[in-house]
Design an enzyme around this catalytic site. Structure first.
Site, PDB file in Angstrom:
ATOM      1  N   CYS A  82      70.713  42.001 -15.913  1.00  0.00           N
ATOM      2  CA  CYS A  82      70.442  41.548 -17.283  1.00  0.00           C
ATOM      3  C   CYS A  82      70.128  42.751 -18.166  1.00  0.00           C
ATOM      4  O   CYS A  82      69.328  43.615 -17.805  1.00  0.00           O
ATOM      5  CB  CYS A  82      69.271  40.571 -17.300  1.00  0.00           C
ATOM      6  N   CYS A  91      61.885  38.168 -15.885  1.00  0.00           N
ATOM      7  CA  CYS A  91      62.208  38.682 -14.547  1.00  0.00           C
ATOM      8  C   CYS A  91      61.657  40.100 -14.400  1.00  0.00           C
ATOM      9  O   CYS A  91      61.948  40.959 -15.223  1.00  0.00           O
ATOM     10  CB  CYS A  91      63.719  38.703 -14.336  1.00  0.00           C
ATOM     11  N   GLN A 272      59.793  20.671 -11.982  1.00  0.00           N
ATOM     12  CA  GLN A 272      60.043  21.964 -11.358  1.00  0.00           C
ATOM     13  C   GLN A 272      61.250  22.644 -12.000  1.00  0.00           C
ATOM     14  O   GLN A 272      62.252  22.004 -12.306  1.00  0.00           O
ATOM     15  CB  GLN A 272      60.282  21.805  -9.858  1.00  0.00           C
ATOM     16  N   PHE A 301      47.409  15.392  -7.229  1.00  0.00           N
ATOM     17  CA  PHE A 301      48.152  16.119  -8.264  1.00  0.00           C
ATOM     18  C   PHE A 301      49.613  15.625  -8.249  1.00  0.00           C
ATOM     19  O   PHE A 301      50.551  16.414  -8.194  1.00  0.00           O
ATOM     20  CB  PHE A 301      48.101  17.633  -8.043  1.00  0.00           C
ATOM     21  N   ASN A 306      57.045  13.250  -7.996  1.00  0.00           N
ATOM     22  CA  ASN A 306      58.041  14.094  -7.331  1.00  0.00           C
ATOM     23  C   ASN A 306      58.000  13.934  -5.810  1.00  0.00           C
ATOM     24  O   ASN A 306      59.042  13.875  -5.148  1.00  0.00           O
ATOM     25  CB  ASN A 306      57.810  15.556  -7.712  1.00  0.00           C
ATOM     26  N   GLU A 322      46.351  11.831 -10.294  1.00  0.00           N
ATOM     27  CA  GLU A 322      46.746  12.885 -11.226  1.00  0.00           C
ATOM     28  C   GLU A 322      45.686  13.020 -12.313  1.00  0.00           C
ATOM     29  O   GLU A 322      45.070  12.032 -12.720  1.00  0.00           O
ATOM     30  CB  GLU A 322      48.115  12.539 -11.833  1.00  0.00           C
ATOM     31  N   ASN A 349      39.699  13.123 -12.488  1.00  0.00           N
ATOM     32  CA  ASN A 349      39.444  14.551 -12.643  1.00  0.00           C
ATOM     33  C   ASN A 349      39.415  15.181 -11.255  1.00  0.00           C
ATOM     34  O   ASN A 349      38.472  14.977 -10.490  1.00  0.00           O
ATOM     35  CB  ASN A 349      38.114  14.778 -13.367  1.00  0.00           C
ATOM     36  N   ASP A 370      49.483  19.166  -4.342  1.00  0.00           N
ATOM     37  CA  ASP A 370      50.342  20.125  -5.048  1.00  0.00           C
ATOM     38  C   ASP A 370      49.654  20.535  -6.343  1.00  0.00           C
ATOM     39  O   ASP A 370      50.075  20.156  -7.436  1.00  0.00           O
ATOM     40  CB  ASP A 370      51.702  19.467  -5.328  1.00  0.00           C
ATOM     41  N   CYS A 396      51.573  26.999  -5.775  1.00  0.00           N
ATOM     42  CA  CYS A 396      52.290  27.924  -6.658  1.00  0.00           C
ATOM     43  C   CYS A 396      51.508  29.220  -6.845  1.00  0.00           C
ATOM     44  O   CYS A 396      51.839  30.032  -7.710  1.00  0.00           O
ATOM     45  CB  CYS A 396      52.589  27.268  -8.003  1.00  0.00           C
TER      46      CYS A 396
END
EC number: 2.1.1.190
Length: 438
Positions: A82, A91, A272, A301, A306, A322, A349, A370, A396
């Site tokens: 790039c 990136c 995602q 979560f 998903n 959630e 919460n 998650d 993550c």
């Protein structure tokens, strides 16, 4: 005697330029060299490289430098694909061979898990997808420059509010990348460009989605031009006059397919970024969790469902929890749409004690969680109280996974599987999945 003000002398850097050897990478992908035994962090460098660097920051325990000249490149160095690399903040590892990136990310995951939890384990094979053209979502920043009277259109530079102007992005899926030059041309001619905030682009399974965030009124004729562009590309157009307001101007409501399930969403909902990796991630989570027809499963979560929807097709029941009430409502709607009647969803919460919640009064056989980057520190100590013999943790942020793993191990769980998910190729960001069993 009167004392006169004397300005302090500026601290002089050790030298304008330093020649150093890069020894390793940190967990954010920066090269680490040593200058007088002090770690020196240099972005854009690789282990084994001899470089000339200019110090940009010097503290008592570390320093930072800017790459000035590459004297001896590493074998893993490749030419970035790039033209905006080193400017765009997206990136940060395009200078590194992809297979070397995977190896680096797996080492990072293992090092963090060992450091914080003391766990040593063989990694499962990494979950990977496309190396390029993988992003199905992006936010394009907009800013009207009063001096140049030009609209800045692009992505934020690294650690900066400045915008790198772009009309192409090789990591975007093709149906989104092709929109960039046309959107820039249209928005640049809006009568009130100072009212423009950002553009959110999403590739749904039924077409592209364009969402324009604006902070002031727009002329009908300008909106008409944007609508025409969307219709030509068979895209859905939304306007967002406020952060909590969405107005669909044209096109179909977006959705994506997830291993046989239809998941409708709105452009401000979290999905995602990498569709292919997400699909493989869900499949792997099901394999590791191994829900049986007699199992009661808790999905913490849960978002839009998903994981909840696929789990419900195999388990006796699923309870999704959630922290965002809107997502809870949408997850329930998505379950109904897919004719799932053994799933229920609750708002709570998840940063504080939940044992007293009605949905937590019964025991669960298995748990999937998650969380966001901050991890699950508010609830992780309560997991064993729910009775689950198997816990799948999708993360993550490997640092918070390692921290939370320590708590699970103290509760009597064993770490039996660990794997890396390459959701963001050519960045230092990594996702991971861990299986804990009793």
């Amino acid at each position: 005697m009167a004392r006169f003000f004397q300005p302090k002398k500026k601290l002089q850097p050790e030298s304008k330029h330093q020649q150093v050897l890069v020894e390793k990478l940190d967990h954010q992908g920066a090269g680490i060299a040593y200058l007088n035994k002090k770690p020196l962090f240099i972005d854009g460098t690789l282990p084994g490289e001899e470089v000339v660097t200019q110090l940009t920051e010097s503290k008592s325990k570390f320093a930072r430098g800017k790459l000035i000249k590459l004297l001896k490149p590493a074998a893993e160095r490749v030419e970035p694909f790039c033209s905006h690399f080193n400017q765009c903040g997206g990136c940060d590892m395009q200078h590194m061979d992809y297979q070397a990136q995977l190896a680096y990310k797996q080492r990072t995951l293992l090092q963090l898990m060992k450091k914080f939890s003391g766990s040593e384990i063989l990694l499962s094979p990494p979950v990977t997808g496309l190396e390029k053209a993988y992003r199905r979502r992006a936010r394009v920043s907009l800013m009207w420059d009063k001096k140049s009277r030009q609209l800045q259109f692009g992505f934020r530079r690294k650690q900066s509010k400045q915008i790198e102007n772009v009309t192409q992005c090789p990591v975007l899926v093709a149906e989104l990348e092709c929109l960039l030059p046309e959107l820039k041309a249209i928005l640049s001619h809006f009568q009130h460009p100072e009212h423009l905030g950002h553009v959110e682009l999403v590739a749904a399974d039924n077409g592209a989605v364009i969402t324009l965030r604006h902070t002031g009124p727009l002329l009908d004729e300008d909106v008409a031009k944007l609508r025409q562009c969307a219709e030509q590309h068979q895209a859905t157009l939304y306007l967002m006059p406020a952060s909590d307001q969405l107005e669909r101007i044209s096109g179909e409501a977006p959705y994506y397919q997830e291993i046989g399930f239809k998941v409708p969403f709105e452009p401000n909902n979290f999905i995602q970024v990498n569709q292919k990796v997400n699909q493989q991630m869900v499949v792997q989570a099901l394999e590791w969790l191994d829900p049986q027809s007699s199992d009661r499963v808790l999905d913490l979560f849960c978002g839009l469902g998903n994981f909840s929807l696929p789990i419900a097709s195999k388990a006796k029941s699923v309870t999704g929890v959630e922290g965002v009430d809107e997502m809870v409502q949408k997850a329930a709607i998505n379950a109904s749409l897919n004719q799932i009647n053994n799933a229920q969803f609750f708002h709570a919460n998840l940063e504080q004690d939940f044992v007293g919640q009605p949905w937590a009064s019964e025991k669960f056989d298995k748990i999937l969680l998650d969380p966001a980057r901050a991890g699950a520190s508010g609830i992780i100590e309560q997991v064993s109280a729910l009775g689950a013999k198997r816990v799948v943790y999708v993360s993550c942020n490997p640092a918070t996974l390692a921290r939370d793993s320590q708590s699970l191990l103290e509760q009597g769980y064993r770490l039996t599987k660990l794997g890396m998910l390459d959701m963001f190729p050519y960045t230092s960001h990594l996702e991971s999945m861990a299986l804990f069993e009793k």
